[in-house]
Write a protein that holds these residues in place. Structure first.
Motif, mmCIF file in Angstrom:
data_model
loop_
_atom_site.group_PDB
_atom_site.id
_atom_site.type_symbol
_atom_site.label_atom_id
_atom_site.label_comp_id
_atom_site.label_asym_id
_atom_site.label_seq_id
_atom_site.Cartn_x
_atom_site.Cartn_y
_atom_site.Cartn_z
ATOM 1 N N GLY A 155 -4.872 12.755 -1.735
ATOM 2 C CA GLY A 155 -6.017 12.902 -2.630
ATOM 3 C C GLY A 155 -6.326 11.658 -3.432
ATOM 4 O O GLY A 155 -7.234 11.665 -4.266
ATOM 5 N N ILE A 156 -5.569 10.570 -3.191
ATOM 6 C CA ILE A 156 -5.765 9.343 -3.959
ATOM 7 C C ILE A 156 -5.901 8.148 -3.005
ATOM 8 O O ILE A 156 -6.915 7.461 -2.993
ATOM 9 C CB ILE A 156 -4.584 9.119 -4.948
ATOM 10 C CG1 ILE A 156 -4.474 10.294 -5.931
ATOM 11 C CG2 ILE A 156 -4.755 7.793 -5.697
ATOM 12 C CD1 ILE A 156 -3.285 10.233 -6.882
ATOM 13 N N ASN A 157 -4.900 7.946 -2.219
ATOM 14 C CA ASN A 157 -4.851 6.731 -1.402
ATOM 15 C C ASN A 157 -4.394 7.035 0.026
ATOM 16 O O ASN A 157 -3.249 7.432 0.235
ATOM 17 C CB ASN A 157 -3.839 5.762 -2.044
ATOM 18 C CG ASN A 157 -4.324 4.345 -1.999
ATOM 19 O OD1 ASN A 157 -5.521 4.087 -2.129
ATOM 20 N ND2 ASN A 157 -3.412 3.423 -1.799
ATOM 21 N N GLU A 184 0.852 -1.191 0.000
ATOM 22 C CA GLU A 184 0.000 0.000 0.000
ATOM 23 C C GLU A 184 0.874 1.222 0.000
ATOM 24 O O GLU A 184 1.903 1.251 0.673
ATOM 25 C CB GLU A 184 -0.860 0.018 1.260
ATOM 26 C CG GLU A 184 -1.997 -0.956 1.207
ATOM 27 C CD GLU A 184 -3.076 -0.601 2.219
ATOM 28 O OE1 GLU A 184 -2.697 -0.250 3.344
ATOM 29 O OE2 GLU A 184 -4.254 -0.694 1.859
ATOM 30 N N TYR A 185 0.500 2.225 -0.750
ATOM 31 C CA TYR A 185 1.253 3.473 -0.723
ATOM 32 C C TYR A 185 0.290 4.596 -0.357
ATOM 33 O O TYR A 185 -0.917 4.503 -0.551
ATOM 34 C CB TYR A 185 1.916 3.734 -2.076
ATOM 35 C CG TYR A 185 0.976 3.592 -3.234
ATOM 36 C CD1 TYR A 185 0.131 4.630 -3.575
ATOM 37 C CD2 TYR A 185 0.897 2.393 -3.947
ATOM 38 C CE1 TYR A 185 -0.767 4.494 -4.604
ATOM 39 C CE2 TYR A 185 0.003 2.250 -4.984
ATOM 40 C CZ TYR A 185 -0.827 3.302 -5.312
ATOM 41 O OH TYR A 185 -1.728 3.162 -6.319
ATOM 42 N N GLN A 186 0.875 5.650 0.199
ATOM 43 C CA GLN A 186 0.071 6.781 0.638
ATOM 44 C C GLN A 186 0.229 7.926 -0.354
ATOM 45 O O GLN A 186 1.347 8.414 -0.566
ATOM 46 C CB GLN A 186 0.554 7.249 2.003
ATOM 47 C CG GLN A 186 0.458 6.164 3.062
ATOM 48 C CD GLN A 186 0.598 6.753 4.459
ATOM 49 O OE1 GLN A 186 1.336 7.702 4.665
ATOM 50 N NE2 GLN A 186 -0.131 6.203 5.397
ATOM 51 N N THR A 197 5.590 16.127 -13.639
ATOM 52 C CA THR A 197 6.551 15.242 -12.950
ATOM 53 C C THR A 197 6.378 13.788 -13.385
ATOM 54 O O THR A 197 7.344 13.037 -13.458
ATOM 55 C CB THR A 197 6.403 15.295 -11.407
ATOM 56 O OG1 THR A 197 5.154 14.735 -11.011
ATOM 57 C CG2 THR A 197 6.574 16.692 -10.870
ATOM 58 N N VAL A 198 5.141 13.414 -13.675
ATOM 59 C CA VAL A 198 4.857 12.039 -14.095
ATOM 60 C C VAL A 198 5.556 11.766 -15.434
ATOM 61 O O VAL A 198 6.169 10.710 -15.647
ATOM 62 C CB VAL A 198 3.328 11.824 -14.192
ATOM 63 C CG1 VAL A 198 2.994 10.499 -14.838
ATOM 64 C CG2 VAL A 198 2.691 11.934 -12.805
ATOM 65 N N VAL A 199 5.489 12.755 -16.314
ATOM 66 C CA VAL A 199 6.140 12.632 -17.624
ATOM 67 C C VAL A 199 7.659 12.662 -17.469
ATOM 68 O O VAL A 199 8.382 11.881 -18.097
ATOM 69 C CB VAL A 199 5.645 13.783 -18.540
ATOM 70 C CG1 VAL A 199 6.396 13.780 -19.842
ATOM 71 C CG2 VAL A 199 4.143 13.655 -18.776
HETATM 72 C C1 BGC Z 1 -0.844 10.857 -10.097
HETATM 73 C C2 BGC Z 1 0.369 10.212 -9.504
HETATM 74 C C3 BGC Z 1 -0.020 8.924 -8.802
HETATM 75 C C4 BGC Z 1 -0.803 8.032 -9.740
HETATM 76 C C5 BGC Z 1 -1.239 6.714 -9.109
HETATM 77 C C6 BGC Z 1 -1.615 9.886 -10.944
HETATM 78 O O1 BGC Z 1 -2.766 10.509 -11.403
HETATM 79 O O2 BGC Z 1 -0.476 11.974 -10.884
HETATM 80 O O3 BGC Z 1 0.997 11.110 -8.605
HETATM 81 O O4 BGC Z 1 1.128 8.251 -8.341
HETATM 82 O O5 BGC Z 1 -1.945 8.717 -10.200
HETATM 83 O O6 BGC Z 1 -2.050 6.840 -7.999
#
Ligand code: BGC
Length: 368
Positions: A120-122, A115-117, A157-159
Motif C-alpha cells: 500500500g506504499i511502495n 528500495e523496500y517493498q 507497531t511503529v511506536v
Molecule cells: C507505515 C510504516 C512504513 C512507513 C514508511 C508508515 O506510515 O506505518 O509501516 O514503514 O510509513 O513507508
C-alpha cells in the motif's frame, strides 16, 4: 473485486478500480491464507502518497492499491497451514523482505536496500480491497478481546519499534531508568507513544499545537500524562519547566521540530524520530549549539521506520494491557468510520479536511 488505487506521484489520481479476486493457490505449497478485509485505517503516509509526494506502484503496473493499516478475517487456509484457521482475525505486516542481510534474518524494518517493498506504499499493492492471499509468516493473529481496536495494530507497531529501540540503545548507560519523556504531536502516533510510555511507567508531557480542552488533550490526560499546547509553551520552555527529558518521541510530521528537540533533550537522552516527511522543507539551525549539546551531553538521535514481527507481537500485548489499564481508551482514537470502499472519497477527504480527525478508517466488511 473493488480496490482503492491511485497513480503514484500524480496528485488527484485516486480511483475505485477492479482487481481480479485472489486464489488460495496464488501462494505455492499449500501455504496460502485467504483473508477477507474487514477494516483499513488511513494515516499521514496515505496523505503524502495521495499528494504525490511518496509511494511507487508494483513493477509493471501503473497504479498502486493503497492501504497498509489492515484488519481481516481468515476465510480459507491451504493444506500446509497449521498456524491459522478460518475465523481467525489477522493483521498483515507492511514491509516484505528485500535482499540485505537484515531482510534475510527477518529484520526487514532495518533493510539497507535502496528500495523496500511495503504494501500500500511502495512497490506492493495494499489492503484497500476485499480479499488478499498471504503466507502465515506475514500475518499476526489478533485475540478476540481486541478485535474492535485491532485496526490500530499497525500504527502501534511503529511506536513499539521506536520505544523499544530507545530502550535498547540506552542499555549503553547500564542504569538508565527514564523518568520523564516528551512526546511531540498528539495525532495517532503521538497519542500511542504517550500510551506506551505510560504503560512503561514513564511520566509524559505531550505537546501539540492546539490548546486544550479537546479530544486529543483529554486522551493524553486520561493516561495521567500532561498536555501542553505549543501556542503557550515551546518544547524548550517545557524542558526547562518539566525536564530534563530522558526521551523525546517526535511524531508531528513537521521536520524542523526535530532540531528543537535535539536541543531540548536532556543529557544522556534519546530522541526518537518517527515522522515520515516526503516534502523538501529546509530550515536554518544553530548547528554548533546542537552539536555541542550532543557531544558534551552524550545524546542519541535515532530514526525509526516500520516494525519487525516482535513489534507486532508487542503491539498486540500492549493493546491488550491498555484495554485492562485504560479500558476504552484505544477505541476513542477511532474517530471517523467510513462505511464501504465505495465511500473512499469521503475517507480520503478526511485526511485533508479541517475537521479534527484522529483515526479515519473504512469498514470494508462487517467486523462480526
Ligand atoms: C507505515 C510504516 C512504513 C512507513 C514508511 C508508515 O506510515 O506505518 O509501516 O514503514 O510509513 O513507508
Amino acid at each position: 473485486m473493488k480496490a482503492i488505487a491511485l497513480i503514484p506521484r500524480k496528485p488527484g489520481s485516486l480511483f475505485l478500480g477492479e482487481l481480479p479476486a485472489p486464489e488460495l493457490d496464488d501462494v505455492p505449497d499449500g501455504r496460502g491464507v485467504l483473508v477477507r478485509v474487514l477494516r483499513v485505517g488511513l494515516c499521514g503516509t496515505d496523505r503524502e502518497i495521495q499528494a504525490g509526494e511518496y509511494g511507487a506502484p508494483p513493477l509493471g503496473c501503473d497504479f498502486l492499491v493503497l492501504g497498509h493499516e489492515s484488519l481481516g478475517v481468515v476465510e480459507r487456509v491451504g493444506t500446509m497451514v497449521t498456524e491459522l484457521m478460518p475465523g481467525d482475525h489477522v493483521v498483515a505486516r507492511v514491509r516484505r523482505p528485500g535482499t540485505s542481510l537484515y531482510d534475510a534474518i527477518g529484520m526487514q524494518d532495518m533493510s539497507t536496500d535502496d528500495e523496500y517493498q511495503e504494501h500500500g506504499i511502495n512497490l506492493l499493492h495494499g489492503f484497500f480491497t476485499e480479499q488478499y492471499v498471504d503466507v502465515p509468516e506475514f500475518l499476526t493473529k489478533i485475540p478476540a478481546g481486541i478485535r474492535e481496536i485491532a485496526v490500530l495494530t499497525e500504527p502501534m507497531t511503529v511506536v513499539e519499534k521506536g520505544v523499544t529501540q530507545a530502550f535498547e540503545i540506552q542499555q549503553r548507560l547500564r542504569i538508565w531508568n527514564p523518568k520523564i519523556a516528551a512526546v511531540m504531536g498528539a495525532g495517532t502516533i503521538g497519542l500511542m507513544a504517550t500510551l506506551l510510555l505510560r504503560l512503561r511507567g514513564v511520566d509524559v508531557v505531550t505537546l501539540a499545537l492546539d490548546e486544550k480542552p479537546y479530544l486529543n488533550s483529554d486522551l493524553v490526560e486520561a493516561l495521567g500524562a500532561r498536555y501542553l499546547s505549543t501556542r503557550n509553551m515551546s518544547l524548550t520552555e517545557a524542558a526547562a519547566a518539566h525536564g530534563p527529558f530522558d526521551l523525546i518521541f517526535e511524531a508531528t510530521g513537521f521536520s524542523p521540530l526535530v532540531f528543537e528537540a535535539m536541543q531540548a533533550l536532556g543529557k544522556n537522552g534519546v530522541l526518537v524520530m518517527a515522522s515520515v516527511t516526503g516534502g523538501d522543507r529546509t530550515v536554518e539551525v544553530p548547528a554548533d549549539a546542537i552539536n555541542m549539546g550532543f557531544v558534551l551531553g552524550n545524546k542519541v538521535a535515532v530514526g525509526t521506520v516500520n516494525a519487525a514481527p516482535a513489534h507486532y507481537r508487542a503491539a498486540v500485548q500492549d493493546m491488550t494491557l491498555a484495554e485492562a489499564l485504560y479500558p476504552g481508551w484505544l477505541s476513542r482514537l477511532l474517530t471517523h468510520p467510513v462505511r464501504g470502499l465505495d465511500n473512499y472519497k469521503q475517507a480520503f477527504d478526511l485526511l485533508n479536511g479541517r475537521e479534527p480527525v484522529i483515526k479515519a478508517y473504512i469498514d470494508v466488511a462487517p467486523l462480526n
